[in-house]
Motif scaffolding. Structure first.
Motif, short mmCIF file in Angstrom:
data_model
loop_
_atom_site.label_atom_id
_atom_site.label_comp_id
_atom_site.label_asym_id
_atom_site.label_seq_id
_atom_site.Cartn_x
_atom_site.Cartn_y
_atom_site.Cartn_z
N ILE A 255 0.87 -1.17 0.00
CA ILE A 255 0.00 0.00 0.00
C ILE A 255 0.91 1.22 0.00
O ILE A 255 1.50 1.57 1.02
CB ILE A 255 -0.94 0.00 1.22
CG1 ILE A 255 -1.87 -1.23 1.17
CG2 ILE A 255 -1.77 1.28 1.26
CD1 ILE A 255 -2.79 -1.35 2.36
N ASN A 256 1.02 1.86 -1.15
CA ASN A 256 1.97 2.96 -1.33
C ASN A 256 1.26 4.29 -1.53
O ASN A 256 0.13 4.35 -2.01
CB ASN A 256 2.87 2.69 -2.55
CG ASN A 256 3.73 1.46 -2.37
OD1 ASN A 256 4.16 1.15 -1.26
ND2 ASN A 256 3.97 0.75 -3.46
N GLY A 257 1.96 5.36 -1.19
CA GLY A 257 1.50 6.70 -1.52
C GLY A 257 0.38 7.21 -0.65
O GLY A 257 0.20 6.79 0.49
N THR A 258 -0.41 8.12 -1.23
CA THR A 258 -1.48 8.78 -0.50
C THR A 258 -2.81 8.10 -0.81
O THR A 258 -2.86 7.06 -1.49
CB THR A 258 -1.57 10.26 -0.88
OG1 THR A 258 -2.08 10.38 -2.21
CG2 THR A 258 -0.18 10.91 -0.82
N ALA A 259 -3.90 8.71 -0.33
CA ALA A 259 -5.23 8.19 -0.62
C ALA A 259 -5.75 8.69 -1.97
O ALA A 259 -6.91 8.41 -2.33
CB ALA A 259 -6.20 8.57 0.49
N GLY A 260 -4.92 9.44 -2.69
CA GLY A 260 -5.27 9.84 -4.05
C GLY A 260 -5.96 11.18 -4.17
O GLY A 260 -6.50 11.48 -5.25
N GLN A 261 -5.94 12.01 -3.11
CA GLN A 261 -6.59 13.32 -3.18
C GLN A 261 -5.59 14.47 -3.10
O GLN A 261 -5.75 15.48 -3.77
CB GLN A 261 -7.63 13.46 -2.06
CG GLN A 261 -8.82 12.53 -2.25
CD GLN A 261 -9.81 12.66 -1.12
OE1 GLN A 261 -9.51 13.19 -0.06
NE2 GLN A 261 -11.02 12.16 -1.34
N MET A 262 -4.57 14.31 -2.26
CA MET A 262 -3.52 15.32 -2.12
C MET A 262 -2.19 14.62 -1.92
O MET A 262 -2.14 13.45 -1.52
CB MET A 262 -3.82 16.26 -0.95
CG MET A 262 -5.13 17.04 -1.08
SD MET A 262 -5.45 18.15 0.31
CE MET A 262 -4.25 19.43 -0.01
N TRP A 263 -1.10 15.36 -2.20
CA TRP A 263 0.24 14.81 -2.07
C TRP A 263 1.11 15.78 -1.27
O TRP A 263 0.72 16.95 -1.07
CB TRP A 263 0.83 14.57 -3.46
CG TRP A 263 0.32 13.32 -4.09
CD1 TRP A 263 0.90 12.09 -4.09
CD2 TRP A 263 -0.91 13.18 -4.82
NE1 TRP A 263 0.12 11.18 -4.76
CE2 TRP A 263 -1.01 11.82 -5.22
CE3 TRP A 263 -1.94 14.05 -5.18
CZ2 TRP A 263 -2.07 11.33 -5.94
CZ3 TRP A 263 -3.01 13.56 -5.89
CH2 TRP A 263 -3.08 12.22 -6.28
#
Length: 478
Positions: A255-263
């Motif tokens: 599970i990588n990165g953000t939740a897909g809304q902001m970075w």
């Protein structure tokens, strides 16, 4: 002389002011960016005390729109005979998506947990049609079940086909857009939910997006950025998991990165956009393509690399997402109740060109079908987002399961499972009755013969007078 002195003092004053201005400018050259960066950090950290930024994160004010297109199948009967599907694109049918975070809980390790709820509202003014429009698409229940049950015994497949026919479920489905999106009444769905609970993902109506509306995307726990601004929005766990179990390798299950809304802020051209998508059941990563400007605001455009949906043969790190088919198709059956569902870019953009030979009516272009996110690099805030994906159903002819049993198969089914059992049941009772009748008749005949023999034997031992015999004979002949 006095005027000269005054002018000299003014000149000196301007010189001092100039020096101070230059010095201040030099200082600002070094300190200014630090001040700006500090303000960005303060306003990017997820903190209830940051009223503006926290409210924007909690209840996203920017409207999200989901545009849905359907591939209307023009030749369903011919497809069943082995011809290529001929499709026409219908849409867009546009839905405004409202997102709201709830159950927000902050933790001592600088993380916050929440569930994000989503609702969809149809926007007629932005759509090319109404939800009452009728389209024909493959029946996911029937064709999905056919592939899933391919290895079951033939007799079981015949019984399943009989069930499909009973509930009038065929290989293709003609419904309104609204019914296909949010669910329609189905006797088969009711039957399966009653006698095989848990087989279907939903206990209510069956629709392509029935699970999405009035639902949440799971329990996300993300970093607030207080400890390190580089971690802000990064996912710590999802539904309590730090990695998945759907896929074949540890890398694919990450599970990588953000939740897909902001970075995180301060992005560069070397930065990537990793995020986890519960709907796709995996993490994805976009790469930098080019700079741009939107209403005077600088941006970086990030796009999906060709390797995103590549198969394991073309891109070894994707081996864990297999069993694979052609590059450009992501097999998500492992997280979709083993239904043969694949995700791709629309019109098979960036996919193996051979896929375009399977269907008539597809014309992929990057402008219309490419996936991208435009980011303000200093803050990590998206300015424009186009997540374009296509849902595909793997269709395969499976003997014994055709949606409807008809012709020779139906005759064989009826003969073997209906007529023969009825005939055998009739015959077994018929033989019993015939046997009993034979025994009774044989007993009566045997008894009659024994009585007659006994009578003859008695007359042999006790002969009657001749005249009496003649009279009796005479009487019998009259």
């Amino acid at each position: 002389a006095t005027m000269a002195v005054d002018k000299s003092r003014v000149a000196v004053g301007f010189m001092v002011a100039g020096v101070l201005t230059v010095a201040f400018g030099v200082v600002l050259t070094f300190v200014g960016p630090m001040i700006i960066d500090d303000q960005i950090v303060k306003n990017t950290v997820i903190d209830p005390q940051n009223d503006l930024s926290y409210t924007m994160w909690k209840d996203i004010p920017v409207p999200f729109f989901m545009s849905v297109y359907f591939f209307n199948v023009l030749n369903p009967k011919e497809v069943l005979k082995g011809e290529k599907p001929m499709v026409e694109q219908r849409g867009p049918y546009v839905y405004r998506k409202r997102c709201q975070k709830d159950n927000i809980t902050f933790h001592p390790n600088d993380t916050v947990s929440y569930r994000e709820y989503r609702k969809f509202f149809f926007e007629p003014s932005m759509s090319a049609g109404n939800e009452s429009d009728v389209v024909t698409i493959p029946n996911m229940l029937v064709l999905g079940a056919a592939v899933m049950m391919e290895k079951l015994p033939y007799a079981v497949r015949l019984m399943i086909s009989a069930t499909f026919k009973t509930f009038k479920e065929g290989p293709f489905l003609t419904k309104t857009v609204g019914e296909l999106m949010w669910g329609y009444d189905s006797g088969l769905v009711d039957f399966l939910n009653k006698y095989l609970p848990g087989m279907l993902p939903s206990s209510g109506k069956f629709g392509l997006f029935a699970e999405f509306n009035n639902s949440n995307t799971g329990l996300f726990t993300i970093f607030t950025g207080k400890d390190d601004i580089k971690n802000v929005h990064r996912v710590d766990s999802w539904n309590g998991l730090t990695e998945l179990s759907n896929w074949g390798t540890r890398q694919c299950n990450m599970i990588n990165g953000t939740a897909g809304q902001m970075w995180p802020p301060f992005m560069t051209k070397e930065s990537t956009l990793p995020f986890y998508s519960p709907d796709a059941c995996r993490s994805m990563e976009l790469v930098y393509q080019r700079p741009g400007v939107m209403k005077g605001i600088p941006l970086y455009r990030y796009v999906a690399p060709k390797t995103l949906f590549a198969n394991g043969t073309d891109y070894a790190p994707n081996e864990g997402f297999c069993p694979c088919r052609q590059s450009g198709l992501l097999n998500v059956s492992s997280c979709r109740h083993n239904s043969p569902v694949f995700i791709s870019h629309p019109h098979f953009f960036n996919a193996d060109p051979v896929l375009l030979d399977y269907v008539q009516g597809l014309h992929p272009t990057e402008e219309e079908h490419g996936l991208f996110i435009d980011i303000h690099p200093q803050t990590g805030v998206p300015l424009n987002v186009a997540i374009r994906l296509q849902l595909n159903l793997y269709m395969k002819q499976v003997s014994g399961i055709t949606g409807y049993i008809d012709g020779p198969i139906l005759n064989t089914f009826h003969t073997n499972l209906v007529v023969l059992p009825a005939v055998m049941e009739f015959m077994q009772y018929g033989f019993i009755v015939l046997g009993l009748a034979s025994i009774i008749i044989a007993t009566l005949v045997h008894h009659k013969i024994r009585v007659k023999l006994a009578h003859v034997e008695w007359h042999r031992k006790h002969p009657e007078p001749t005249s009496h015999v003649l009279v009796k004979a005479t009487l019998c002949n009259v």
